[in-house]
Design a protein around this motif. Structure first.
Motif, PDB file in Angstrom:
ATOM      1  N   ALA A   1      38.536  59.624  43.028  1.00  0.00           N
ATOM      2  CA  ALA A   1      40.298  59.741  43.083  1.00  0.00           C
ATOM      3  C   ALA A   1      40.605  58.884  41.550  1.00  0.00           C
ATOM      4  N   PRO A   2      41.683  59.297  41.025  1.00  0.00           N
ATOM      5  CA  PRO A   2      42.227  58.981  39.691  1.00  0.00           C
ATOM      6  C   PRO A   2      42.439  57.425  39.832  1.00  0.00           C
ATOM      7  N   VAL A   3      42.972  56.875  40.889  1.00  0.00           N
ATOM      8  CA  VAL A   3      43.265  55.424  41.120  1.00  0.00           C
ATOM      9  C   VAL A   3      42.013  54.632  41.050  1.00  0.00           C
ATOM     10  N   SER A   4      41.122  55.010  41.729  1.00  0.00           N
ATOM     11  CA  SER A   4      39.696  54.515  41.733  1.00  0.00           C
ATOM     12  C   SER A   4      39.122  54.477  40.400  1.00  0.00           C
ATOM     13  N   ILE A   5      39.229  55.698  39.640  1.00  0.00           N
ATOM     14  CA  ILE A   5      38.620  55.585  38.356  1.00  0.00           C
ATOM     15  C   ILE A   5      39.279  54.569  37.558  1.00  0.00           C
ATOM     16  N   ILE A   6      40.631  54.267  37.830  1.00  0.00           N
ATOM     17  CA  ILE A   6      41.292  53.239  36.944  1.00  0.00           C
ATOM     18  C   ILE A   6      40.620  51.987  37.481  1.00  0.00           C
TER      19      ILE A   6
ATOM     20  N   SER B   1      36.668  35.476  41.060  1.00  0.00           N
ATOM     21  CA  SER B   1      36.955  36.472  40.624  1.00  0.00           C
ATOM     22  C   SER B   1      35.770  37.574  41.003  1.00  0.00           C
ATOM     23  N   MET B   2      34.452  37.100  41.048  1.00  0.00           N
ATOM     24  CA  MET B   2      33.596  38.283  41.833  1.00  0.00           C
ATOM     25  C   MET B   2      33.763  38.427  43.121  1.00  0.00           C
ATOM     26  N   ILE B   3      34.435  37.397  43.984  1.00  0.00           N
ATOM     27  CA  ILE B   3      34.695  37.881  45.261  1.00  0.00           C
ATOM     28  C   ILE B   3      35.914  38.739  45.373  1.00  0.00           C
ATOM     29  N   GLY B   4      36.849  38.448  44.444  1.00  0.00           N
ATOM     30  CA  GLY B   4      38.046  39.200  44.396  1.00  0.00           C
ATOM     31  C   GLY B   4      39.150  38.530  44.929  1.00  0.00           C
ATOM     32  N   VAL B   5      39.407  37.332  44.788  1.00  0.00           N
ATOM     33  CA  VAL B   5      40.534  36.724  45.338  1.00  0.00           C
ATOM     34  C   VAL B   5      41.322  36.480  44.128  1.00  0.00           C
ATOM     35  N   PRO B   6      42.707  36.546  44.557  1.00  0.00           N
ATOM     36  CA  PRO B   6      43.598  36.363  43.492  1.00  0.00           C
ATOM     37  C   PRO B   6      43.760  34.748  43.283  1.00  0.00           C
ATOM     38  N   PRO B   7      44.106  34.113  42.214  1.00  0.00           N
ATOM     39  CA  PRO B   7      44.483  34.840  40.990  1.00  0.00           C
ATOM     40  C   PRO B   7      43.538  35.028  39.938  1.00  0.00           C
ATOM     41  N   ALA B   8      42.297  35.887  40.372  1.00  0.00           N
ATOM     42  CA  ALA B   8      41.302  35.999  39.417  1.00  0.00           C
ATOM     43  C   ALA B   8      41.115  37.469  39.047  1.00  0.00           C
ATOM     44  N   ALA B   9      40.736  37.819  38.147  1.00  0.00           N
ATOM     45  CA  ALA B   9      40.650  39.016  37.568  1.00  0.00           C
ATOM     46  C   ALA B   9      39.887  40.220  38.539  1.00  0.00           C
ATOM     47  N   GLY B  10      38.944  39.904  39.285  1.00  0.00           N
ATOM     48  CA  GLY B  10      38.233  40.747  40.272  1.00  0.00           C
ATOM     49  C   GLY B  10      39.198  41.342  41.446  1.00  0.00           C
ATOM     50  N   PHE B  11      40.294  40.573  41.425  1.00  0.00           N
ATOM     51  CA  PHE B  11      41.377  41.259  42.805  1.00  0.00           C
ATOM     52  C   PHE B  11      41.926  42.815  42.105  1.00  0.00           C
ATOM     53  N   ILE B  12      42.154  42.466  40.870  1.00  0.00           N
ATOM     54  CA  ILE B  12      43.097  43.697  40.365  1.00  0.00           C
ATOM     55  C   ILE B  12      42.084  45.003  40.370  1.00  0.00           C
ATOM     56  N   SER B  13      40.843  45.067  40.040  1.00  0.00           N
ATOM     57  CA  SER B  13      40.028  46.111  40.048  1.00  0.00           C
ATOM     58  C   SER B  13      39.604  46.523  41.560  1.00  0.00           C
ATOM     59  N   LYS B  14      39.522  45.618  42.489  1.00  0.00           N
ATOM     60  CA  LYS B  14      39.113  45.737  43.563  1.00  0.00           C
ATOM     61  C   LYS B  14      40.210  46.328  44.378  1.00  0.00           C
ATOM     62  N   TRP B  15      41.303  45.840  43.912  1.00  0.00           N
ATOM     63  CA  TRP B  15      42.632  46.342  44.683  1.00  0.00           C
ATOM     64  C   TRP B  15      42.758  47.945  44.521  1.00  0.00           C
ATOM     65  N   TYR B  16      42.649  48.536  42.889  1.00  0.00           N
ATOM     66  CA  TYR B  16      42.692  49.826  42.738  1.00  0.00           C
ATOM     67  C   TYR B  16      41.535  50.636  43.288  1.00  0.00           C
ATOM     68  N   MET B  17      40.449  50.169  43.661  1.00  0.00           N
ATOM     69  CA  MET B  17      39.332  50.912  44.057  1.00  0.00           C
ATOM     70  C   MET B  17      39.636  51.193  45.568  1.00  0.00           C
TER      71      MET B  17
ATOM     72  N   GLY C   1      42.104  53.828  46.064  1.00  0.00           N
ATOM     73  CA  GLY C   1      41.367  55.234  45.776  1.00  0.00           C
ATOM     74  C   GLY C   1      40.741  55.543  46.862  1.00  0.00           C
ATOM     75  N   ALA C   2      40.084  54.773  47.617  1.00  0.00           N
ATOM     76  CA  ALA C   2      39.151  54.779  48.813  1.00  0.00           C
ATOM     77  C   ALA C   2      40.091  55.167  50.056  1.00  0.00           C
TER      78      ALA C   2
END
Lengths: 512, 498
Positions: free
Chosen positions: A327-332, A387-403, A406-407
């Motif tokens: 999905a385009p969003v997941s590729i983002i 960030s690895m876990i994906g908790v805000p305010p760390a970077a990992g949250f953003i990318s997991k969110w988009y994935m 998309g899913a």
């Protein structure tokens, strides 16, 4: 304008290569030698940044070095994803160089000239991969990256290093020559070109199972993406000095792998053509399997660097998963994860190296109470872990969110399940480390130690800062990732007033 | 007629006659540097002649030179086309570089009173090889084949190790059988056609193609040349010969001798018998392909288990000859181009590798992998050149090895022979293993206990080594001239277009 851009590409390649020469030249004079590395790293960052505005404006700077065979050239073309990857590598090289100086001197490592020299060569190869305009150029620099990092992996020169080097080279070379090269040849014999093309190359040339087979050749040929079962080279590479693990085996090398995966899926297969073929859906399951199983293995590692390595394997497959959702969003999301994971994981490795330098500890069970002795290191480690876990305010949250978006959009419940489950697992293997470091009472440690040397602390504070800043300011990467998936719609993408445009000067502000 | 025009008009003859006549002069010059300097000068002049010839025929014209003014088919004719010019160039290039390199290496390996003899033999061998390439006469080819072979036997026997004598004897027996088979074949052809001139033969043979005599001749010539070019399983003479010969001779032979024999085979198949007969009637590719595939695989695997690096490279050569034959057996333009490219490129890479080993022998007196442990720390430039040559042998991009492998893969795919694609890739991986064994030993092991410290090889050795190593990279990037040359030479052979 176009002229400058071509020069920019040349400079981005020449600077690291020149740095390698300069480093050899100043062999035996450490001060000047380190200055070469730092100056080159700073210059490279400036050059890569100078390319950013035109890429954001829709231009695609090009430069052809030499034509190898009729129709096949060593050529470079800066497109959004490559820009993003080059930016990450160029941004982290100066920080990593500061760190390297602290680490290599702090640990009295031998052969430092060789170390910095091949490091610069690896950056040269990384830039080549990022800007490659066709599969053959990508392959050339991909192999160069493998070869240039081999002396870094085997830096210690003992039996363990040699055995690890054998695994490293064995897996990476076997997969690339045995699978990736035939895949490239296949594409060439089908289409007569290997240029990365918007919308894909092979979509209308191959059907059904054949497309699935070609995808298999590519995905397992790009061994640097560390899909299971060809992931073993990555834990093996952990015998290298920590700066190598940090920049190369958390950023440059592994990201070159997933970067190539995304690039192949978007520009060789084309998202739409893969969508239509059920035989290509296996990738989603392999990626999901890798995410979960690597996390489970990470859970059982006591050696800190090995746990981080398995975490990397798992996180790399997030990128593959994001691309495989199609999905385009997941590729983002996948593109953003290349950046987000880079910032987080380099911080974690910096912290691991910091602990090793200051306390000579490598196992997680030895870390009791270390958080109070090394507050900077362990705070940065915690940010990286979040960030690895994906908790805000760390970077990992953003990318997991988009994935995740998309899913959901494509109703891929398997992917949703994998992301949720792996988040739990990530928490399960990172939080205990933080808990051990801060909450457990310290052992009776005869060796009293404090924080690591200052360059190390500065570097890991920078990357931890970047991890948080990425959460707050990620417009530029988002724009680039957006162009990546928007391009098929309008080939002559032009900027307009409504396009959110953040001047590139935002990025240096995040630097020390 | 001024001297300049006289030379220009007689270049094809000079290419062979110059080293042939210069060879005995070495003996007269006696001990000391003079013999070496003379031989080197002659070799470089030979290179200049090759370049001049290449320039003359690069537009596709064919240079025909009637020896002594006797017109063919009565006299001997020398013919230079693009294919011949290309092979002449690589042979004389290797000859010039190897002779420039020779002084120190020969001083260390060969007794002073035998050195004039050594240079005489080397020049004779060079003359023979160049003659095989340039001649347009089937019998003259035999004569020159014997000139080069006889001098080679003697050169090998000059090796320091006494086993060089048995190696030379082994090669003598096998080589003589090969040459005899060849001349029997030529005799049979003469019986039915009454001519020895290749162009003449090519004209008369098609209408006689049904004769059993012609088919028998074809078989004798094929087997004879297959022996000379070490086609598996007729390669048994090669590993010993390369291993025990003096370093300079190993480098020279590995880079030129088998290539020239392969050239002769290509000439016979395409120019004399013609592709329709060789491949259409006799189906020689059915013999060549399986043997080539077996050579590539078996010799590569055997190479992995060698302790002596010279021997390892010798087995690798058998495998590389397999690649060339594979391209020949594909019977398409791409495959033939690949074969010719690899003929040229393999000379560059094996030349660099054997010369680098020669420098190692010069310093530590051995090429045993145990004795070479840690040598890269003491001889960094030599071993770096070895790595470059090794990468080219593997076929890493941006080296010439990649170029020829690429064309070989394309040729296989053109015919739809996917198993061969897999074979080529798999054996490239085996090449990684055997090259990397050396790298690991040289860079990571400690120097063996009790070995005296050595220094880097002298500049006179390093310069030729690095010229060849850099040629591997330069021509791997600027591929166009070589691909153009090989491609047009292959097109000439197949008679398709320019």
């Amino acid at each position: 304008m176009t002229d400058w851009n071509a020069i920019g590409i040349v400079l981005a390649l020449v600077i690291p290569l020149g740095a390698m020469g300069g480093i050899w030249l100043f062999h035996g004079r450490p001060e000047q030698r380190e200055r070469v590395t730092l100056v080159a790293a700073g210059l490279l960052l400036l050059v890569v940044l100078s390319l950013l505005p035109s890429v954001l404006a829709g231009l695609r700077p090009e430069w052809v070095f030499a034509e190898l065979f009729p129709g096949i050239a060593i050529a470079f073309r800066v497109e959004p994803l490559g820009m993003l990857f080059a930016l990450v590598a160029a941004l982290l090289w100066p920080i990593n160089s500061v760190y390297s100086i602290g680490y290599m001197r702090g640990n009295n490592e031998p052969h430092q000239t060789r170390f910095y020299g091949y490091f610069a060569l690896a950056l040269f190869a990384t830039m080549g991969i990022a800007f490659a305009a066709n599969l053959v150029t990508l392959f050339v620099f991909y192999e160069l990256l493998t070869l240039s990092t081999y002396p870094l992996v085997t830096h210690k020169g003992n039996d363990a290093a040699r055995a690890a080097g054998r695994v490293y080279l064995g897996i990476l070379i076997t997969t690339s020559i045995g699978l990736l090269l035939p895949a490239i040849l296949w594409v060439w014999s089908l289409t007569g070109t290997t240029d990365f093309t918007v919308g894909g190359l092979v979509g209308d040339k191959l059907q059904g199972p054949w497309l699935g087979l070609l995808l298999f050749l590519f995905m397992f040929g790009i061994g640097k993406a560390a899909l299971m079962p060809i992931h073993r080279w990555l834990p093996a590479a952990m015998v290298a000095p920590t700066p190598v693990s940090a920049l190369l085996h958390a950023v440059a090398v592994v990201k070159a792998g997933v970067f190539s995966v995304v690039k192949v899926i978007v520009y060789v297969f084309g998202v739409d053509s893969l969508h239509a073929v059920p035989a290509a859906s296996w990738l989603l399951y392999v990626a999901g399997f890798t995410i979960i199983v690597a996390s489970l293995i990470a859970l059982r590692q006591d050696n800190l660097k090995r746990r981080l390595a398995y975490s990397t394997i798992s996180q790399l497959s997030y990128v593959v998963l994001g691309a495989a959702i199609l999905a385009p969003v997941s590729i983002i999301g996948a593109a953003l994860h290349i950046v987000a994971h880079a910032f987080g994981k380099i911080t974690l490795f910096f912290a691991a190296g910091s602990i090793y330098t200051a306390a000579h500890k490598t196992e997680i069970s030895q870390l009791r109470g270390i958080g109070w002795r090394m507050p900077w290191t362990m705070t940065a480690f915690s940010i990286g872990a979040l960030s690895m876990i994906g908790v805000p305010p760390a970077a990992g949250f953003i990318s997991k969110w988009y994935m995740l978006l998309g899913a959901f959009e494509t109703q891929q419940l398997f992917a949703v399940g994998v992301i949720v489950l792996s988040t739990v697992l990530n928490a399960a293997y990172f939080l205990p480390i933080i808990f051990t470091a801060f909450a457990r009472p310290a052992e009776d440690d005869p060796a009293q130690h404090g924080e690591a040397p200052r360059p190390i602390v500065i570097a890991l504070a920078c990357t931890a800062g970047l991890t948080v800043l990425f959460f707050l300011f990620h417009q530029v990467p988002l724009d680039l990732a957006g162009q990546l998936v928007e391009l098929p719609l309008s080939d002559d993408f032009q900027p307009n007033g409504s396009q959110p445009y953040v001047p590139p000067s935002n990025i240096p502000q995040a630097l020390p | 007629m001024s001297l300049g025009t006289a030379i220009a008009q007689n270049l094809p003859a000079l290419q062979v006659v110059l080293p042939l006549l210069a060879a005995p002069v070495c003996l007269l010059l006696g001990r000391g540097r003079a013999a070496w300097a003379w031989a080197t000068l002659v070799a470089w002049l030979g290179l200049l002649i090759s370049l001049a010839l290449l320039l003359q025929v690069s537009d596709g014209s064919v240079l025909r030179y009637a020896f002594g003014g006797w017109a063919a088919p009565w006299g001997i004719e020398y013919v230079v086309d693009r294919l011949a010019a290309m092979v002449l160039l690589i042979v004389s290039l290797i000859g010039a570089l190897v002779l420039s390199y020779a002084r120190h290496s020969v001083d260390a390996e060969i007794d002073a009173d035998r050195q004039p003899l050594f240079y005489t033999l080397l020049l004779l061998c060079l003359a023979g090889l160049l003659g095989i390439v340039i001649t347009g006469d089937a019998f003259n080819l035999f004569v020159l084949l014997e000139v080069s072979s006889l001098s080679t036997y003697a050169l090998i026997s000059l090796g320091r190790n006494r086993r060089a004598l048995t190696a030379a004897y082994q090669y003598l027996v096998m080589g003589t059988i090969g040459a005899t088979f060849y001349i029997i074949g030529v005799g049979l052809l003469y019986m039915v056609t009454g001519t020895l001139n290749m162009a003449d033969l090519a004209q008369r043979l098609p209408e006689l193609a049904h004769l059993r005599t012609v088919k028998t001749a074809f078989a004798f010539i094929s087997v004879g040349l297959a022996l000379k070019l070490a086609m598996f399983p007729l390669h048994l003479w090669l590993p010993n010969a390369y291993t025990y010969a003096p370093s300079v001779v190993s480098a020279f032979l590995a880079a030129t001798a088998t290539k020239v024999a392969l050239y002769a085979m290509i000439r016979m198949f395409y120019t004399v018998f013609g592709a329709p007969f060789s491949f259409g009637t006799m189906h020689v590719e059915w013999l060549i392909l399986p043997l080539a595939a077996a050579a590539i695989f078996i010799a590569s695997v055997v190479a992995v288990f060698q302790h002596d690096i010279k021997r390892m490279l010798a087995y690798s050569s058998v495998a590389q000859i397999g690649y060339m034959l594979l391209g020949l057996g594909m019977v398409n333009l791409t495959g033939l181009t690949a074969s010719l490219l690899h003929l040229f490129n393999h000379a560059l890479m094996k030349g660099a590798l054997f010369l680098a080993l020669g420098a190692v022998v010069y310093r530590i007196g051995s090429t045993n992998i145990e004795r070479m442990g840690g040598i890269a720390r003491e001889m960094p430039w030599t071993m770096a050149a070895f790595v470059v040559g090794g990468l080219s042998l593997i076929g890493v991009p941006l080296t010439v090895g990649f170029v020829s492998k690429w064309y070989l893969l394309l040729g296989a795919m053109e015919n739809g022979w996917w198993p061969l694609v897999i074979l080529i890739l798999a054996t490239s991986l085996i090449a990684v293993v055997y090259v990397w064994r050396v790298v690991e030993a040289a860079y990571f092991r400690a120097r063996p206990a009790g070995s005296a410290p050595v220094s880097e090889a002298p500049l006179t050795l390093l310069v030729p080594i690095w010229l060849l190593a850099l040629a591997n990279v330069y021509l791997g990037i600027h591929t166009r001239p070589l691909i153009g040359l090989a491609g047009s030479a292959a097109a000439d052979l197949l008679g398709v277009g320019p």
